[in-house]
Write an enzyme that holds these catalytic residues in place. Sequence first.
Site, PDB file in Angstrom:
ATOM      1  N   HIS A 378       6.863   1.748   4.416  1.00  0.00           N
ATOM      2  CA  HIS A 378       6.302   2.509   3.291  1.00  0.00           C
ATOM      3  C   HIS A 378       6.826   2.082   1.933  1.00  0.00           C
ATOM      4  O   HIS A 378       6.446   2.681   0.923  1.00  0.00           O
ATOM      5  CB  HIS A 378       6.590   4.000   3.471  1.00  0.00           C
ATOM      6  CG  HIS A 378       5.717   4.671   4.489  1.00  0.00           C
ATOM      7  ND1 HIS A 378       4.465   5.158   4.182  1.00  0.00           N
ATOM      8  CD2 HIS A 378       5.905   4.908   5.809  1.00  0.00           C
ATOM      9  CE1 HIS A 378       3.934   5.692   5.282  1.00  0.00           C
ATOM     10  NE2 HIS A 378       4.781   5.546   6.279  1.00  0.00           N
ATOM     11  N   THR A 674      -1.533   8.100  -2.177  1.00  0.00           N
ATOM     12  CA  THR A 674      -2.663   8.822  -1.587  1.00  0.00           C
ATOM     13  C   THR A 674      -3.209   9.848  -2.564  1.00  0.00           C
ATOM     14  O   THR A 674      -4.351  10.267  -2.447  1.00  0.00           O
ATOM     15  CB  THR A 674      -2.261   9.519  -0.271  1.00  0.00           C
ATOM     16  OG1 THR A 674      -1.071  10.267  -0.481  1.00  0.00           O
ATOM     17  CG2 THR A 674      -2.047   8.515   0.849  1.00  0.00           C
TER      18      THR A 674
END
Length: 838
Positions: A378, A674
């Site tokens: 990530h 996101t």
Amino acid sequence: MSKPLSDHDRKKQISVRGLAGVENVTELKSSFNRHLHFTLVKDRIVATKRDYYFALANTVRDHLVGRWIRTQQHYYDKDPKRVYYISLEFYMGRTLQNTMVNLALENACDEATYQLGLDMEELQEMEEDAGLGNGGLGRLAACFLDSMASLGLAAYGYGIRYEFGIFNQKIVNGWQVEEADDWLRFGNPWEKARPEYMRPVKFYGRTEHHPDGVKWVDTQVVLALPYDTPIPGYRNNIVNTMRLWSAKAPCDFNLKDFNVGGYIQAVLDRNLAENISRVLYPNDNFFEGKELRLKQEYFVVSATLQDIIRRFKVSKFGSREVVRTDFNKLPDKVAIQLNDTHPAMAIPELMRVLVDEEELDWDKAWDICVRTCAYTNHTVLPEALERWPIDLFAHLLPRHLEIIYEINRRHLENVAARFPGDHERLCRMSLVEEGGQKRVNMAHLCIVGSHAVNGVAQIHSDILTATMSTPMDPHKFQNKTNGITPRRWLVMCNPGLAEVIAERIGEDFIRDLDQLKGLLKYVNDEAFIRDIAKVKQENKLKFAAHLEEHYKVKINPNSMFDIQVKRIHEYKRQLLNCLHMITYYNRIKKEPNKQWTPRTVMIGGKAAPGYHTAKMIIRMITAIGEVINNDPVVGDRLKVIFLENYRVTLAEKAIPAADLSQQISTAGTEASGTGNMKFMLNGALTIGTMDGANVEMAEEAGDGNLFIFGMRVDDVTALDKKGYHAVDYYNRLPELKQAMDQISTGFFSPKQPDLFKEIVDMLMHHDRFKVFADYEDYIKCQEQVNELYKNPKEWTKKVIYNIAGSGKFSSDRTISQYAREIWGVEPTLEKIPAPDDI
């Protein structure tokens, strides 16, 4: 100001949630009253709003339980390959409304509560956010659970049931103050304790090597008590499970102290064990090498693997016998996905179980381990990568350190055989970093011990492959661009927009977001343009009313809602946004009679409590707001608001109201993002760099329909080689110089002129994220934003292109790719029978 349509009124018009049948409403009212009766204590006559909320939550939960049981029966009967998603964070937010949407119960519940004289929205507000995550990583895990259930995968989320989630943020005199998030104080109607599946987890001790194997002895035991939360799929009657572990001391914990009269201390010491699940570490993209954190990471992994192996062995429903003992079949029946390096201990723990307990030989165990595990990366920020000191490992998990050394020895033998004499390569690829304090590089452990490694946006995966892959493992590296669930992030939080879309292309887009491409034929449709603009304005009016009620600020609902909400971090460059606010303010002051595009700039996000610079950034935002908001010359043409305590529930209100979404990280630093996808789906235009998923958003919506500015990754690399000198930009750009001088001389902090000295020093002399390098292009791009906003019709056309292009960013698409390309399972949209179906 015209009053926005309430959600209650709007739901009467909405088809996407299904109709409220009379039988449903009657049955729900009866169930509600029954639960209310059992909720109230005998001597209490008047129910509180919270009592009503619990009655409603339990009524809805009744509809989950039968489906939950049937789903698990279905899995035991079919014995599919199961997916285990292990994450230290699950940022779930509220559950009630999401459950009603997925079970098609919302209209019926709304009508039932209305007939009982209650307001469902008010009851929903009583629910605490389950804030068991910091930001993107934990929220992604929550979206993935929704999609795995909606796609019929036999999937389980495993994590920790933190007693205290991400802290509540208060702004006091402009500064962030943290308060504990005691989210469980009123109880949690969605979870079910499962003490029958409690598991022991061992720490400390030492290892003994015998001819028949290795024993890990003299350990301290902590019990892991599971709590299960149902995860409903979208209208397919499937309900999966999120299992969160809570730490409990065993009954005999320190009982020896009792024999010498230390009974009280023995009982108090139980807290030391139970601290493991007490609190979520509040760091986002920053590694904190504390013993308690490593304990948390091993705790969740050990308990979860015991559960996985128990379920693997017992494959037939209702069977208590061990019916599967051949571990060669484990990779065919089990897929373990590691959400970042936090659960990396799953690799040495699985090896320990297979070699020490199940007595497999090393090579066979390693083959099984690698084929079972997969790893999602990530971040590429060096400060975020987990590198645990060897001494801590040796103390806390001595057997696992031996296993890691053995994994590394064999790994380096392979490297040396392939690249003889290349000592530098051996050092670079080792799992154990030498020099200074020896450390275990957890990302290297994950890469070596997994069969698949993925980044979370194409640009991030490309960087990851370039920096982390080697000739030994190029086949492992993949991309899986992140996504968001359209159930929560459109149907639930923006019902008006969901209905406008459904009127044009039907309701199947909720399960197949690619169908939004069908909106392209309406780009020039006057009625559709008008409907989209109307929904946005209603959302803005509603959010303005919320801000007025909760923040005591009055804002102009006709101004552009310019929003940047995310964790406060230097790489996300909230400071660049600050420089634009100051520049725009100075321009208005210079020409007060000019027709300026009115803006309400909102910034929200939490700073990690130990991250001093991030806390100073919050203080700067609030200080700029204090000056701008009280300047009569500016009026309501520019307002600056810091959105206190940004969390999932606030995001659900803010995102549908946004006109402009700020995604302005330095190119090459944001893995994906996101929030950018949520804004896009909800009809905001993006101003952003070519970073993370912004790149793919521009591809999907068309370059001309986003406001892209600034350096690309290659430009950043070139600037690093050449040398970044902030002072050159400061001297060359008069507006930048003016803004920086105002900050440094105390214009925004007259009582403390030196308040922002550290930020000025950082920006001028050691800014890793090159704010000044993108300033000029950013300001020019903001001018284009202002011009377009003056033309509502053209603005809304770009909005339609963005909504139509957001289909790729459904977490259903992401999970389908994980399923087929990593886990080896096939998603399905088939429904299973409901509990009352014969």
